[in-house]
Design a protein around this motif. Structure first.
Motif, mmCIF file in Angstrom:
data_model
loop_
_atom_site.group_PDB
_atom_site.id
_atom_site.type_symbol
_atom_site.label_atom_id
_atom_site.label_comp_id
_atom_site.label_asym_id
_atom_site.label_seq_id
_atom_site.Cartn_x
_atom_site.Cartn_y
_atom_site.Cartn_z
ATOM 1 N N LYS A 18 -68.944 1.659 -34.908
ATOM 2 C CA LYS A 18 -68.049 0.490 -34.784
ATOM 3 C C LYS A 18 -67.498 0.072 -36.148
ATOM 4 N N LYS A 19 -68.383 -0.046 -37.128
ATOM 5 C CA LYS A 19 -67.948 -0.429 -38.471
ATOM 6 C C LYS A 19 -67.114 0.677 -39.103
ATOM 7 N N ALA A 20 -67.510 1.938 -38.845
ATOM 8 C CA ALA A 20 -66.757 3.080 -39.392
ATOM 9 C C ALA A 20 -65.313 3.050 -38.887
ATOM 10 N N ALA A 21 -65.135 2.814 -37.585
ATOM 11 C CA ALA A 21 -63.786 2.769 -37.008
ATOM 12 C C ALA A 21 -62.962 1.659 -37.646
ATOM 13 N N SER A 22 -63.574 0.483 -37.825
ATOM 14 C CA SER A 22 -62.870 -0.653 -38.434
ATOM 15 C C SER A 22 -62.414 -0.332 -39.858
ATOM 16 N N LEU A 23 -63.303 0.280 -40.648
ATOM 17 C CA LEU A 23 -62.976 0.614 -42.044
ATOM 18 C C LEU A 23 -61.910 1.712 -42.118
ATOM 19 N N PHE A 24 -62.032 2.716 -41.249
ATOM 20 C CA PHE A 24 -61.046 3.803 -41.230
ATOM 21 C C PHE A 24 -59.661 3.274 -40.842
ATOM 22 N N LEU A 25 -59.620 2.428 -39.818
ATOM 23 C CA LEU A 25 -58.329 1.885 -39.363
ATOM 24 C C LEU A 25 -57.674 1.024 -40.441
ATOM 25 N N ASP A 26 -58.495 0.318 -41.214
ATOM 26 C CA ASP A 26 -57.959 -0.490 -42.321
ATOM 27 C C ASP A 26 -57.350 0.374 -43.417
ATOM 28 N N ILE A 41 -58.035 11.443 -39.920
ATOM 29 C CA ILE A 41 -57.500 11.014 -38.615
ATOM 30 C C ILE A 41 -58.440 11.450 -37.484
ATOM 31 N N PHE A 42 -59.001 12.642 -37.607
ATOM 32 C CA PHE A 42 -59.992 13.151 -36.640
ATOM 33 C C PHE A 42 -61.158 12.175 -36.525
ATOM 34 N N TYR A 43 -61.711 11.754 -37.668
ATOM 35 C CA TYR A 43 -62.823 10.806 -37.673
ATOM 36 C C TYR A 43 -62.394 9.441 -37.115
ATOM 37 N N THR A 44 -61.194 9.017 -37.476
ATOM 38 C CA THR A 44 -60.700 7.702 -37.024
ATOM 39 C C THR A 44 -60.574 7.657 -35.508
ATOM 40 N N VAL A 45 -59.992 8.702 -34.921
ATOM 41 C CA VAL A 45 -59.811 8.749 -33.467
ATOM 42 C C VAL A 45 -61.171 8.814 -32.767
ATOM 43 N N LEU A 46 -62.066 9.675 -33.255
ATOM 44 C CA LEU A 46 -63.376 9.822 -32.605
ATOM 45 C C LEU A 46 -64.174 8.524 -32.618
ATOM 46 N N THR A 47 -64.173 7.831 -33.750
ATOM 47 C CA THR A 47 -64.950 6.584 -33.825
ATOM 48 C C THR A 47 -64.285 5.450 -33.043
ATOM 49 N N LEU A 77 -69.858 21.323 -35.505
ATOM 50 C CA LEU A 77 -69.802 22.016 -36.796
ATOM 51 C C LEU A 77 -69.385 21.102 -37.952
ATOM 52 N N ASP A 78 -69.476 19.782 -37.733
ATOM 53 C CA ASP A 78 -69.169 18.821 -38.793
ATOM 54 C C ASP A 78 -70.487 18.281 -39.346
ATOM 55 N N ARG A 79 -70.667 18.368 -40.653
ATOM 56 C CA ARG A 79 -71.977 18.019 -41.242
ATOM 57 C C ARG A 79 -72.303 16.534 -41.129
ATOM 58 N N TYR A 80 -71.290 15.680 -40.987
ATOM 59 C CA TYR A 80 -71.537 14.244 -40.855
ATOM 60 C C TYR A 80 -71.769 13.833 -39.399
ATOM 61 N N LEU A 81 -71.122 14.538 -38.464
ATOM 62 C CA LEU A 81 -71.218 14.171 -37.043
ATOM 63 C C LEU A 81 -72.306 14.939 -36.285
ATOM 64 N N GLN A 82 -72.637 16.130 -36.756
ATOM 65 C CA GLN A 82 -73.558 16.996 -36.009
ATOM 66 C C GLN A 82 -74.903 16.322 -35.655
ATOM 67 N N PRO A 83 -75.521 15.542 -36.586
ATOM 68 C CA PRO A 83 -76.795 14.894 -36.209
ATOM 69 C C PRO A 83 -76.654 13.917 -35.039
ATOM 70 N N HIS A 84 -75.432 13.449 -34.773
ATOM 71 C CA HIS A 84 -75.207 12.458 -33.714
ATOM 72 C C HIS A 84 -74.479 13.071 -32.518
ATOM 73 N N PHE A 85 -74.486 14.393 -32.446
ATOM 74 C CA PHE A 85 -73.709 15.096 -31.421
ATOM 75 C C PHE A 85 -74.068 14.630 -30.004
ATOM 76 N N ARG A 86 -75.346 14.663 -29.672
ATOM 77 C CA ARG A 86 -75.779 14.288 -28.310
ATOM 78 C C ARG A 86 -75.477 12.816 -28.020
ATOM 79 N N TYR A 87 -75.706 11.959 -29.013
ATOM 80 C CA TYR A 87 -75.410 10.532 -28.847
ATOM 81 C C TYR A 87 -73.923 10.329 -28.593
#
Length: 389
Positions: free
Chosen positions: A195-203, A220-226, A284-294
């Motif tokens: 939630k906070k990540a999306a807010s910061l990215f959109l700003d 943009i990929f990260y912004t849309v996903l979050t 295959l993204d090193r930042y997102l992979q640990p949270h893949f299932r979530y």
């Protein structure tokens, strides 16, 4: 590592190396690709004389032992440090404060380049002691943050972000403040605070200059996903679906446009096709992979909730047809989400019908207010008894 804003599309090379190291350890990457990755990693290690990293990769069995290469790298490191120490001594004896600072900064950057994490952090502190300008102090924090992201040291990243915010209270320019938002957004995303990540990215969309972390299309990929799992439909439309900055590059990321637009336009069959295409990129993204299932669960919760929002009751067959899956799959999926309290509906297995039972928010707020009021009255009565005594 380059603490200044990178050139457009120019990612900091140590972070490129970190991603390759992540892929080398990933079970989904095929052996042929790993052979090429191993060669690229070795070239990167050699070009920057990263002796400590070479030793750790050899110990982990990623690279082959090579005593001669290690000795060469160590020799070059010792020689370069000797030269840097001479420059520092010369600057302290013969030159001004700014030259002394530059000499110390050069040594800090060299330690970062060769992968001496602790020595780099120590030298950055020494350099900070020689630094007066807030902007230059901020650049040192960006160097520290890049070290943190290379090693995925979240404690170091968190402390550095707090330090940067304190520095901004003393001053600092908007360009660096905007860059810090992207660093903090990446940290939030990597620690599952979507939630906070999306807010910061959109700003940061219209002011993005943080190319040292990742290219703009990755941003943009990260912004849309979050955003998809944290924003309501109205906000998603205003801030993401219709955002000109996103529209300009969303087509460059495979499946991302279909993923976003099919969700907003309620084209659930197309959404599932696009979503399955995106899963490989997330994995295959090193930042997102640990949270893949979530993340997979959260996206499905959003899309199922959106579908059910339109109905008081709907047949399982109609929902399965809308998503392009079997009735059994929908039955199993919804059962898990209902049991976890993620979806507010119940399944009539005999009739093959889903009945929604959305929570009454106003009534829930009323009940919560009554409960808090009772708690407050009890506290006041206890306090009055103590005062009477």
């Amino acid at each position: 590592m380059d603490g200044g804003a990178g050139e457009e599309g120019k990612q900091e090379r140590h972070l490129v190396l970190a991603h390759k190291l992540f892929l080398l350890s990933h079970p989904a990457v095929d052996d042929l690709s790993k052979v090429a990755l191993r060669a690229e990693v070795l070239d990167a290690v050699k070009s920057d004389d990263m002796a400590p990293l070479f030793e750790s990769l050899v110990a982990a069995g990623v690279l082959e032992p090579d005593a001669a290469l290690l000795a060469e790298m160590r020799g070059r490191i010792d020689e370069e440090i000797r030269k840097l120490d001479e420059k520092i001594a010369d600057a302290e004896e013969n030159l001004g404060e700014s030259e002394v600072r530059e000499a110390h900064l050069a040594k800090s950057l060299y330690f970062i380049r060769v992968g001496e994490k602790e020595k780099a952090l120590e030298q950055l502190k020494v350099t900070e002691g020689k630094t007066v300008a807030v902007g230059q102090k901020m650049d040192l924090v960006f160097h520290t943050l890049q070290i943190g992201f290379f090693y995925m040291d979240f404690d170091l990243i968190s402390k550095s972000i707090d330090k940067a915010k304190n520095l901004f209270e003393e001053g600092g320019d908007w360009e660096r403040k905007n860059r810090l938002k992207v660093y903090e957004g990446l940290y939030c995303m990597a620690t599952r605070n979507f939630k906070k990540a999306a807010s910061l990215f959109l700003d940061s969309i219209s002011t993005f200059t943080t190319y040292e972390l990742f290219p703009y299309d990755t941003f943009i990929f990260y912004t849309v996903l979050t955003s998809v799992i944290t924003l309501d439909r109205v906000s998603l439309k205003q801030k993401v679906v219709d955002a000109p900055e996103i529209l300009a590059v969303i087509g460059k990321v495979p499946h991302l446009s279909e993923f976003l637009n099919s969700l907003y336009n309620c084209q659930y069959k197309s959404f599932f096709v696009a979503f399955s295409g995106l899963t490989e990129q997330i994995k295959l993204d090193r930042y997102l992979q640990p949270h893949f299932r979530y993340y997979m669960r959260e996206v499905r919760t959003v899309v199922y909730s959106q579908f059910l929002e339109s109905y008081k009751s709907v047949t399982m067959e109609a929902m399965a047809a809308a998503f392009g899956v079997t009735v059994d799959f929908i039955d199993q999926e919804l059962s898990r989400f209902i049991a976890a309290g993620k979806l507010h509906c119940k399944i009539d297995k005999v009739a093959g019908v889903l009945e929604t039972n959305r929570p009454d928010e106003r009534n829930a707020f009323y009940q919560a207010t009554i409960k808090q009021g009772d708690f407050l009255l009890n506290r006041i009565q206890k306090l009055s008894r103590v005062i009477d005594l």
